[in-house]
Design a protein around this motif. Sequence first.
Motif, PDB file in Angstrom:
ATOM      1  N   THR A 665      -7.408  25.001 -21.491  1.00  0.00           N
ATOM      2  CA  THR A 665      -7.064  23.858 -22.342  1.00  0.00           C
ATOM      3  C   THR A 665      -5.855  24.187 -23.220  1.00  0.00           C
ATOM      4  N   ARG A 666      -5.865  25.383 -23.788  1.00  0.00           N
ATOM      5  CA  ARG A 666      -4.746  25.783 -24.651  1.00  0.00           C
ATOM      6  C   ARG A 666      -3.460  25.925 -23.851  1.00  0.00           C
ATOM      7  N   CYS A 667      -3.548  26.439 -22.629  1.00  0.00           N
ATOM      8  CA  CYS A 667      -2.356  26.603 -21.793  1.00  0.00           C
ATOM      9  C   CYS A 667      -1.727  25.252 -21.470  1.00  0.00           C
ATOM     10  N   LEU A 749      -4.826  33.018 -27.084  1.00  0.00           N
ATOM     11  CA  LEU A 749      -6.077  33.784 -27.056  1.00  0.00           C
ATOM     12  C   LEU A 749      -6.878  33.640 -28.336  1.00  0.00           C
ATOM     13  N   GLN A 750      -6.167  33.576 -29.496  1.00  0.00           N
ATOM     14  CA  GLN A 750      -6.887  33.454 -30.761  1.00  0.00           C
ATOM     15  C   GLN A 750      -6.970  32.016 -31.271  1.00  0.00           C
ATOM     16  N   GLY A 751      -6.205  31.113 -30.683  1.00  0.00           N
ATOM     17  CA  GLY A 751      -6.272  29.718 -31.097  1.00  0.00           C
ATOM     18  C   GLY A 751      -5.657  29.434 -32.443  1.00  0.00           C
ATOM     19  N   ASP A 754      -0.773  27.393 -35.714  1.00  0.00           N
ATOM     20  CA  ASP A 754       0.546  27.606 -36.295  1.00  0.00           C
ATOM     21  C   ASP A 754       1.464  28.356 -35.329  1.00  0.00           C
ATOM     22  N   PHE A 755       0.896  29.254 -34.526  1.00  0.00           N
ATOM     23  CA  PHE A 755       1.704  30.037 -33.595  1.00  0.00           C
ATOM     24  C   PHE A 755       2.137  29.214 -32.384  1.00  0.00           C
ATOM     25  N   CYS A 756       1.414  28.153 -32.075  1.00  0.00           N
ATOM     26  CA  CYS A 756       1.735  27.368 -30.871  1.00  0.00           C
ATOM     27  C   CYS A 756       3.055  26.633 -31.003  1.00  0.00           C
ATOM     28  N   ALA A 823       0.637  44.147 -37.213  1.00  0.00           N
ATOM     29  CA  ALA A 823       1.756  43.201 -37.227  1.00  0.00           C
ATOM     30  C   ALA A 823       1.312  41.823 -37.683  1.00  0.00           C
ATOM     31  N   VAL A 824       0.156  41.368 -37.192  1.00  0.00           N
ATOM     32  CA  VAL A 824      -0.390  40.073 -37.595  1.00  0.00           C
ATOM     33  C   VAL A 824      -1.858  40.279 -37.926  1.00  0.00           C
ATOM     34  N   ALA A 825      -2.198  40.189 -39.184  1.00  0.00           N
ATOM     35  CA  ALA A 825      -3.554  40.460 -39.619  1.00  0.00           C
ATOM     36  C   ALA A 825      -4.547  39.574 -38.886  1.00  0.00           C
ATOM     37  N   GLY A 826      -5.557  40.204 -38.306  1.00  0.00           N
ATOM     38  CA  GLY A 826      -6.600  39.485 -37.605  1.00  0.00           C
ATOM     39  C   GLY A 826      -6.265  39.095 -36.188  1.00  0.00           C
ATOM     40  N   VAL A 827      -5.041  39.386 -35.737  1.00  0.00           N
ATOM     41  CA  VAL A 827      -4.617  38.991 -34.393  1.00  0.00           C
ATOM     42  C   VAL A 827      -4.263  40.202 -33.554  1.00  0.00           C
TER      43      VAL A 827
END
Length: 961
Positions: A665-667, A749-751, A754-756, A823-827
């Motif tokens: 779905t995300r892809c 992968l993390q949903g 903001d990154f999308c 680099a990205v906390a939690g990711v």
Amino acid sequence: MATPAFAQDTNASVESEAEAPTSTIVVTGSRLARPELDASSPVAVIGAEEFQIQQTVNVEEVLNDLPQIVPATTGVSNNPGGGIASVDLRGIGTQRTLVLVDGRRYINFGTDQTVDLNTIPASLIERVDVVTGGASAVYGSDAIAGVVNFVLKKDFEGVEVNSNLDISEQGDGKRYNIDATIGANFADGRGNVVLHVGYNRRESVFAGDRAATRVSFSDVSNGQGGRTLIPGGSSLIPSFRVGITGLAQRLGLSNGANDAVRFDQNGNAVLYNANTDLYNFGPVNYLQVPQKRIIGYAKADYEVSSHLTTYIEATFANNRVDTELAATPIGNTTPFRGGSLGSAFAIHVYSPFLGSATQAALQALDTDGDGYVSSGAYGRRFLETGSRNQADDRNAYRVLAGVKGNITGSWDYDAYYSYSRTRNSQVQEGNIQLSAFLASTRTAFRAPNGTISVTPVAGGTLVCADAAARANGCVPANVYGENKVSAEAAEYLSISATNLTQASTQVASAVITNNDLADLGAGGIGLAFGVEHRREAAKFQPDTFLASGDVGGFNAGNPTTGAYNLTELFAELNVPLLADRPFFERLEVNGAARFSDYSNGVGSVWTYAVGSTWEPGAGLLFRGNYQRAIRGPSINELFGGQTVSFDGAVDPCQTAAAATGTLRTRCIASGVPASVVGTNYSTGGTSFPGLVGGNPNLSEERATTWTVGGAFTPDFFRNFSLTVDYYNIEIKDYIGTVGNQNIANGCLLQGIDDFCSLFTRSPNGEFQQFVNFNRNAGSLKTDGIDVAARLKVPLGFGLASGNDAQLEFAFNGTYLMTLDYVAVAGVTPVNECAGRFGRVCSRTVSFAPTPDWKHTLRTTYRDGPGFLSLQWRYIGSSTDEDRNTLYAVERLRSANYFDLTAGIDVNDNLTFNFGVRNLFNKGFQPIASNQQGGNGQQSNTYPTLYDPLGRYFSASATVRF
């Protein structure tokens, strides 16, 4: 070298109570003067004597011997370098170490707002205080790792001339310096004036001048399941490497459809060997960068009355440094006008520069008949245009004026204004204009009647195919073979570039102190409060070619311009609670707070600190400190001009896991056609352009730091001292780029929605471009233990002093327990960098390996007017951070370096020192550049940490009048 720090220490020795001066001084980390032992934050002190022993005018050489400091840029930093010297306390970045001179902010050298240590006159240094842990509540932004404060000599009288010469065992790389200081008191001692001027020169050493750096190593398979180092280098070679599907097969050179070829001197394609045909780029790089430096310094103060003392300071420094790299490489991944060259380069299949058999093979591959064949992968080194040279000419100055004095009673004030500016002119030679490269290699034939044809014509001449390029003087370039480009074509391709950088800092500060506000029975309560206003401004003006992206050689970049203001209110309180009681010879608590109001995205922010010291008796002292510190983003991080970088990225949507579920779905939502999700729809690209640059919406980095430790100075052993301190620093909202792969993983992968929005896809679903600006996304944590000890042993005999000879031992060690970067906390995963080196740990976090243990031990024999001193520098082992990849060098062994110095005071007016640095000519363990990917690693090693130059001899003289 550095000692357990006591407030009464004004040099690198620990004094007994009988020797200790009675006057109070201000210990770095506090604005309050005190006569007792050190404050709640641990301080390591380097005295002026250490600079004299090491006979150096480059202060970073002495600082980098402290185990708490990870070497950053120095005189052996060629790429990157830029001719500056910086300090990195705890290995968490130079921008997180605040550098002060006499407790005040100094001269920033560029858009990242760090201090170039080349602007500090070494001969005037009284001592250097290194404070561990955050100090933002006392000094403001940037003090997350701590503070390095250079305390200059005061009330200097007389004339002093210093001169020194260093030369390597091989007779090259000379470093010499001469400086003079004159000072005098006037008006019955109420005034003092000091003038200083110094000249320093450092000669170059090329990597080709040393056997260990003469060859660039590559890391390859040994054929037995392991890896080994072989002489190698870069695949961007002078004879030109190209990969054209089917060419090697058609020429009968191989059976592989995509096997690469290179060209001999006759333009014939021969099979490219990835192990033996690499270009050895190392020898023409500087191993020691040349430098010329002039420093002028003036200072004066005059006591008008007890209520008013005026003072002024002025500093000027001109620093000229060259860096030199191998000739310009150009390939399909070379950035070009917001993208890359890619398939823009095409081979003219009828070019007379090519051998006949190669022409015939290419003509057969020209399926569309346009006379050109594209190459998806290619690379060439343009030896014909010479090495890439970057000459930096940097002028820096600072002026400061202030007033101080007593208000009434115990109330004192100190107010000043300072302005500093650095202007750097940078001239680059050896660049190539990429549009000219494309034009000069896309050739055709001009017939006698002036018509242009792709195919040969009778009486025709080879010309550039593009009419506009011809009108601009385009000359066909023969790139098919080493040193085949004509002088005329090389001149057409070559461009120089001039870049300008300017940075300024204005500070207006006022503080009121009272060291005896009240007494609870244990001593005077100290109070300090004040206000400070600061303005930071900087700009970078790149050359037109660099700004347009039409350049190969040095990195392209867009202009950077920005400024911000901040106003701060601060206060500090020290309260002695108990004194001269059983188990409480001294107990005090202290605190500090600062309110900062930024004009940028930081806005309003508080920092604070609380601490305590307890001296129960028997020479014991315990201390602890807790602080909330910040670092505001730099001009470059906020306003850095956009440019393009190319990072690898694996698309999670091409894996089998994407065929169903949430990932599918995300892809689809990100732009992948539903019909190809979960399949390999890539066209072969593995690196994708990413826009990088400043982000004006950045907020501050926030850090929690705390230290706890103690000091032991027993009465029964008056010539011994020991300190042990634990430090802990944790940074949140760490400023940095996210990275292409992290952006993709975060969205898909993390949903993280903001990154999308930070990447786009082509119509077939393949990654197209990333937006990778600075963000407050990461985190970093480090902790460890510092140990320092000093011992004086009277010998009871001496060769020159009767019974006064003695041995002195000074030990400093640091055990690094944790250095974790995310680099990205939690990711993204945690990069565990303590005791490691590698692509992340030695690039993103620091510029050098960070071994678990480092120490220095200086042993000095003093006898009358002379001394003999031996320093042992120990660097612990470290291992490669990448546990999933096997390298030829998985572990860098520990290293031991020894330095020997001797000196004698001939009389009160003349002193001689002689020394040998790296006494046993210890080298380094080589590694391959492809293991590290650049930055701190150069010339097969990390030259700022390990010694690439070998044994050095030095001699110096000091004359006083």
